[in-house]
Design a protein around this motif. Sequence first.
Motif, short mmCIF file in Angstrom:
data_model
loop_
_atom_site.label_atom_id
_atom_site.label_comp_id
_atom_site.label_asym_id
_atom_site.label_seq_id
_atom_site.Cartn_x
_atom_site.Cartn_y
_atom_site.Cartn_z
N PRO A 256 84.70 -51.36 48.27
CA PRO A 256 84.30 -50.84 49.57
C PRO A 256 83.24 -49.75 49.43
N ASN A 257 82.21 -49.86 50.22
CA ASN A 257 81.22 -48.80 50.37
C ASN A 257 80.73 -48.87 51.81
N PRO A 258 79.92 -47.94 52.28
CA PRO A 258 79.52 -47.97 53.68
C PRO A 258 78.85 -49.27 54.11
N THR A 259 78.20 -49.97 53.18
CA THR A 259 77.55 -51.23 53.53
C THR A 259 78.55 -52.38 53.55
N THR A 260 79.30 -52.56 52.47
CA THR A 260 80.22 -53.70 52.42
C THR A 260 81.28 -53.61 53.51
N ALA A 261 81.72 -52.39 53.83
CA ALA A 261 82.76 -52.22 54.85
C ALA A 261 82.30 -52.68 56.22
N ALA A 262 80.98 -52.71 56.44
CA ALA A 262 80.45 -53.07 57.76
C ALA A 262 79.82 -54.46 57.79
N LEU A 263 79.85 -55.20 56.70
CA LEU A 263 79.22 -56.52 56.67
C LEU A 263 80.00 -57.52 57.52
N PRO A 264 79.29 -58.43 58.21
CA PRO A 264 79.99 -59.47 58.97
C PRO A 264 80.58 -60.53 58.04
N ASN A 265 81.62 -61.20 58.49
CA ASN A 265 82.23 -62.32 57.74
C ASN A 265 82.55 -61.93 56.30
N THR A 266 83.06 -60.72 56.14
CA THR A 266 83.34 -60.19 54.80
C THR A 266 84.77 -59.69 54.72
N ILE A 267 85.43 -60.00 53.63
CA ILE A 267 86.75 -59.45 53.33
C ILE A 267 86.55 -58.44 52.20
N VAL A 268 86.89 -57.18 52.47
CA VAL A 268 86.72 -56.12 51.47
C VAL A 268 88.10 -55.60 51.07
N THR A 269 88.38 -55.61 49.79
CA THR A 269 89.62 -55.04 49.27
C THR A 269 89.29 -53.75 48.52
N PRO A 270 90.21 -52.79 48.51
CA PRO A 270 89.91 -51.45 47.95
C PRO A 270 90.07 -51.35 46.44
N HIS A 271 89.26 -52.12 45.73
CA HIS A 271 89.23 -52.11 44.25
C HIS A 271 90.63 -52.35 43.69
N LEU A 272 91.19 -53.50 44.06
CA LEU A 272 92.56 -53.84 43.69
C LEU A 272 92.64 -54.73 42.46
N GLY A 273 91.49 -55.12 41.90
CA GLY A 273 91.49 -56.13 40.84
C GLY A 273 92.48 -55.88 39.72
N ALA A 274 92.49 -54.67 39.19
CA ALA A 274 93.37 -54.35 38.08
C ALA A 274 94.55 -53.50 38.51
N SER A 275 94.79 -53.43 39.83
CA SER A 275 95.86 -52.56 40.34
C SER A 275 97.20 -53.26 40.33
N THR A 276 97.64 -53.59 39.14
CA THR A 276 99.01 -54.08 38.95
C THR A 276 99.65 -53.25 37.85
N GLN A 277 100.96 -53.16 37.89
CA GLN A 277 101.65 -52.39 36.86
C GLN A 277 101.40 -52.99 35.49
N GLU A 278 101.36 -54.34 35.46
CA GLU A 278 101.15 -55.01 34.18
C GLU A 278 99.77 -54.69 33.61
N SER A 279 98.73 -54.71 34.46
CA SER A 279 97.38 -54.41 33.99
C SER A 279 97.27 -52.99 33.47
N GLU A 280 97.84 -52.04 34.22
CA GLU A 280 97.77 -50.65 33.79
C GLU A 280 98.49 -50.45 32.46
N ASP A 281 99.64 -51.12 32.32
CA ASP A 281 100.38 -51.01 31.06
C ASP A 281 99.60 -51.62 29.90
N ASN A 282 99.05 -52.82 30.13
CA ASN A 282 98.30 -53.50 29.06
C ASN A 282 97.08 -52.69 28.64
N CYS A 283 96.37 -52.13 29.62
CA CYS A 283 95.18 -51.33 29.30
C CYS A 283 95.55 -50.08 28.52
N ALA A 284 96.63 -49.42 28.95
CA ALA A 284 97.06 -48.19 28.26
C ALA A 284 97.44 -48.48 26.82
N LYS A 285 98.21 -49.52 26.61
CA LYS A 285 98.65 -49.85 25.25
C LYS A 285 97.46 -50.24 24.37
#
Length: 388
Positions: A256-285
Motif C-alpha cells: 500500500p502507498n498513496p497511489t496503489t491505495a487509490a487505483l481503480p480495480n485494485t486489491i491492495v493488501t498491507p504487505h502480508l506476503g511473509a506475515s505468517t508465524q511459520e515464515s517469521e520462525d523460518n526466517c529467524a532460524k
Amino acid sequence: MSIKVNCLNPIAACGLDLLDDKYEIVEDVNEAEAVLVRSASMHEMELSDHLAAVARAGAGVNNIPLEKCAEKGIVVFNTPGANANGVKELVVAAMILASRDIVGGIEWVKDNKEDGDIAKAAEKAKKAFAGTEISGKKLGIIGLGAIGVLVANAANRLGMEVYGCDPYLSVDNALNMSRDITLVKTYEEIYSECDFITVHVPLLDSTKGMFNKEAFDKMKDGVVFLNFSRDTLVNEPDMKAALESGKVRKYVVDFPNPTTAALPNTIVTPHLGASTQESEDNCAKMAVKQIREFMENGNIVNSVNYPTCDAGVCTTEGRIAVAHKNVHSMLSKFTNVFAKDGINIENMVNKSRGDFAYTIFDICSEATEAIVKDLEAIDGVIKVRIIK
C-alpha cells in the motif's frame, strides 16, 4: 569473550534460542559484532568498525546499505526461501480474489446484516459478485526463484496452464519445478499468452519500473496482474492508465502507498506476503544459523554483498578470514605475509563477487594479532578476523 548480537527488530524466539552461551544479546547496536534485522532501516546508521555481519530475517534488503557495508567488510545475509511458502499461499489466494468478487460479497453481507430477510436477498444480489474459475487459465510467472517455483507447482496442481520465464533459473529451482511447466525465453511470450501474470523478481536498477506502458500494451486484454515483490517494479501511472482502459482487469498488490491505495480495480493488501508465524520462525532460524556459521567458522552462505565462501569446519590450529577488494595480486601479498612470519597455509579458499572478495586461510599454527596487523597493512584489505 561472548559474541555480542543486537536485534534491531523483534526476532522470533525460536531463532534466538539457537544462540548458545557463546553469544550475548545487547541493547546497544554500537557494541554488536552481529546484527539481526527485519524491517528497520539501517541507511542512516553509523556502522561500528567491529560490526562484522548483518542478517536480514527475510529476502528483501532494501533497508540495508549494502555497498556501505561491503566497504567496511560487513557481510550482509538474507534468508531466501524461508518465507516462500507463505508468499505462495497468498499469491494463490490473490488469484482467486481477483477472479471472483469475494471481497465485494463479504462487504455486501456486512452492509445488509440488519436485513431480516438477508438469505433471500442474497440469492438476488450474488449475481453481482459472480466471477470465473482459475482452473484452465494461463498463468505467467516472471522470476522462478524459491517463491516463483512454489507458485508454479501450486498453480499447476490447481489445473492452470503455467508458463515461466527466468534468465537466471538455477539448477536446483529447475529440478524442483513440475515438468508440466512451460519455460519460455522472453517476457513477451508470457505477455501475449497469459490470463494471469505474477512477478517474483528482486528490485534492482534494471527491474525498477519494468512493468510499464510498453509491457502492458503487449499483454492480453483483461489480464490480471499480481505483484508480491516490490511496488516500484511497476510504473504506477502506466498501471493506472491500463486499469482505466481495461487492458489490466485487476491489479493485486501487496504494497500500500498513496497511489496503489487509490487505483481503480485494485486489491491492495498491507504487505502480508511473509506475515505468517511459520515464515517469521523460518526466517529467524535461518538468519541465526547464518550468523553462527559466519562468526564461528568464517563461512559465508546467502550473502547479498559478498561471495559465497565455504571452507567447512576448521581442523587446523588456526583460521583467518579476510574481506578485501577484488584487485590484482592480493593472494600473493597474503601468502608473502604468512611466509614472512613462518606460517604454513594448509588450506585456502578464495571467492570474489564484483568489487569485493573474501579469503579463508587455514594455518598450521595459532592465529595471532601480529599476523592480523600484517594482513591489515596490505592495501586493499578491508577487515581481518581470527576465527580460530
